[in-house]
Structure formats: structure tokens, C-alpha cells
Design an enzyme around this catalytic site. Structure first.
Site, PDB file in Angstrom:
ATOM      1  N   LEU A  40       0.887  -1.155   0.000  1.00 59.88           N
ATOM      2  CA  LEU A  40       0.000   0.000   0.000  1.00 59.88           C
ATOM      3  C   LEU A  40       0.929   1.210   0.000  1.00 59.88           C
ATOM      4  O   LEU A  40       1.829   1.299   0.827  1.00 59.88           O
ATOM      5  CB  LEU A  40      -0.847  -0.050   1.270  1.00 59.88           C
ATOM      6  CG  LEU A  40      -2.065   0.836   1.402  1.00 59.88           C
ATOM      7  CD1 LEU A  40      -2.989   0.249   2.449  1.00 59.88           C
ATOM      8  CD2 LEU A  40      -1.736   2.235   1.754  1.00 59.88           C
ATOM      9  N   SER A  41       0.732   2.134  -0.928  1.00 61.78           N
ATOM     10  CA  SER A  41       1.673   3.242  -1.091  1.00 61.78           C
ATOM     11  C   SER A  41       1.781   4.109   0.164  1.00 61.78           C
ATOM     12  O   SER A  41       0.833   4.236   0.936  1.00 61.78           O
ATOM     13  CB  SER A  41       1.246   4.137  -2.246  1.00 61.78           C
ATOM     14  OG  SER A  41       1.060   3.380  -3.415  1.00 61.78           O
TER      15      SER A  41
END
Ligand code: SAH
Length: 239
Positions: free
Chosen positions: A87-88
Site C-alpha cells: 500500500l503506497s
């Protein structure tokens, strides 16, 4: 926080029901105070776009993670989501979105690399319509469920290799990729409107974030700094 605009951001009511945060209190570390701390950090790190900060503030990032990771949801770090994907990091989402939405909200946006759907949710609050493609079916299924739960309705999803973009809805006002190819995929430039913006990492071991603007004869290219994304892979994983 002397800036009145920032103050109003911190004290504004969330657009998603408060219960989304309350229900998960057991997870810990998702209090309003923790979430505000993330916004303050992003502001200190130079993020200025109000719409982007606001979307990050009201988006329950913990819902995009497995329970074991959820207590770290409001840290400014990338976090694992399975299938060797991440997840960025909020700062990177904020930087890319701010560049994309520099001139205001966009009508039609293509996202390559749905992943958990976290960035998709941020984009969907600012753009009118988002088209999001992912190559790993189970990730896509999970992301769809979370967005459904959040009642985000202006997103269409497709299982495909994002090297080819999504020609059905082209051309786009903006394109954003959370996966890094060796060079810019021609289809993505081709599917951009003239004046449209494309923001994505380029490179394999060493990556740089680039912002492209399509012109009548080609495109302009601006380097936005060093980044570390997962590679843009070929083909799809259906399982
Ligand atoms: N913004 C996402 C980040 C996910 S990581 C989030 O916030 O969760 C990048 C994603 O790009 C991964 O899910 C990976 O599977 C996907 N990806 C990699 N190569 C791709 C390709 N060719 N086409 C579509 N998606 C791709």
C-alpha cells in the site's frame, strides 16, 4: 497550526460516517489525534494541496490493510498488502495526487495498479470518474469490496496489464501509475488528452518519479524525485 485553512482541515467533519473509525477502535492507533498527526506531518513535508490533504484526512486507511497491519495505518510508511505488493506511502500518494490535480479536479482519470484501493479512494474524492486497472485478481476483488463498503461509486475496475492502459474509456485527463516500468508505456501517452497529465515512476532498480504533460507534438517531462515502487509486471494473475 496557525494557518486557518489548515486548522479548518483538521477540525472538519469526515465525509465517511464516524462509525467507520469508531467500530475499529479495538485496533488502536486510529484515533482522530493519530490521523491528524499524519496530516500535520504531510504539511510539514511540503504537501499543500487542500483537496488532497482533505481526502487523506477522511479516508480510513486501516480498512485497506489486514488486521495485523491496521494499527500502523496512519504512519507515513508503505505497508504490505500481500502478493509481494505494498500500500503506497501517504507522502507519495499526496505528492503524486498534488501534481496531478495542480490545476484543480479532473474529469476522467486512469489509475494503473489498484493494489489495496487506498489511492483509488483518494483519487475518487477529487476526480469525477476514476478507471482503475490491476493485474492481480484477488487484490482487485478486495479493493472493490472496500470501496463498496465506503460507498464510493465513481470508480470502474478492470483486471488487465496496465502497460496497455484501458482504451475503452480513453482519452483521459490524467493517468497515475503505482507500478514502475523500464520505460514509459506508449499506450499511456497515447490514451492521454492533449494537455493531460501522467504521473508515474520509471526505472527498474533505480526509479525516478516523472510528470508528463501531453502536447500537440509529443510530451513534456519533469522529474519529481527518487522513489521506490513495485515493478510494473506483464500479464495478469487470475487465481
Ligand atoms: N496505490 C496502491 C499501490 C499498490 S502497489 C495502494 O495504495 O494500495 C502497485 C500495484 O500495481 C500492485 O497491486 C501491482 O499488482 C500492480 N501492478 C504491477 N504491474 C501492473 C500492471 N502491469 N498492470 C496493472 N497493475 C500492475
Amino acid at each position: 497550526m496557525n494557518n486557518p485553512k489548515i486548522h479548518s482541515l483538521i477540525t472538519a467533519k469526515p465525509v465517511f460516517p464516524n462509525s467507520i473509525f469508531e467500530q475499529s477502535q479495538g485496533v488502536g492507533m486510529i484515533s482522530q489525534r493519530t490521523r491528524n498527526r499524519l496530516i500535520k506531518q504531510l504539511i510539514e513535508l511540503g504537501v499543500e494541496n487542500f483537496a488532497v490533504l482533505n481526502a487523506i484526512k477522511v479516508t480510513p486507511r486501516h480498512l485497506f490493510l489486514d488486521e495485523a497491519m491496521a494499527s500502523r495505518a496512519y504512519e507515513n510508511t508503505a505497508l504490505p498488502i500481500g502478493f509481494q505488493q505494498t500500500l503506497s506511502q501517504p507522502l507519495v500518494v499526496a505528492k503524486m495526487s498534488s501534481w496531478l490535480f495542480q490545476g484543480g479536479g479532473l474529469d476522467k482519470l486512469l489509475e494503473v495498479g489498484t493494489g489495496s484501493g487506498y489511492q483509488t479512494s483518494i483519487l475518487a474524492q477529487i476526480a469525477k470518474q476514476v478507471y482503475s486497472v490491476e493485474r492481480i485478481q484477488p487484490l482487485l476483488n478486495k479493493a472493490k469490496k472496500v470501496l463498496e463498503y465506503l460507498q464510493i461509486k465513481n470508480v470502474e475496475f478492470l483486471l488487465t496489464d496496465g502497460h496497455w492502459g484501458w482504451s475503452q474509456y480513453a482519452k483521459y485527463d490524467g493517468i497515475i501509475s503505482a507500478a514502475s516500468p523500464a520505460k514509459v508505456p506508449e499506450a499511456l501517452i497515447e490514451q492521454l488528452k492533449e494537455g493531460g497529465r501522467l504521473v508515474m515512476p520509471i526505472g527498474e532498480k533505480e526509479q525516478l518519479l516523472y510528470g508528463f504533460i501531453k502536447t500537440s507534438t509529443g510530451y513534456t517531462k519533469e522529474c519529481l524525485g527518487e522513489v521506490l515502487f513495485v515493478p510494473m509486471k506483464e500479464g495478469v494473475v487470475e487465481q
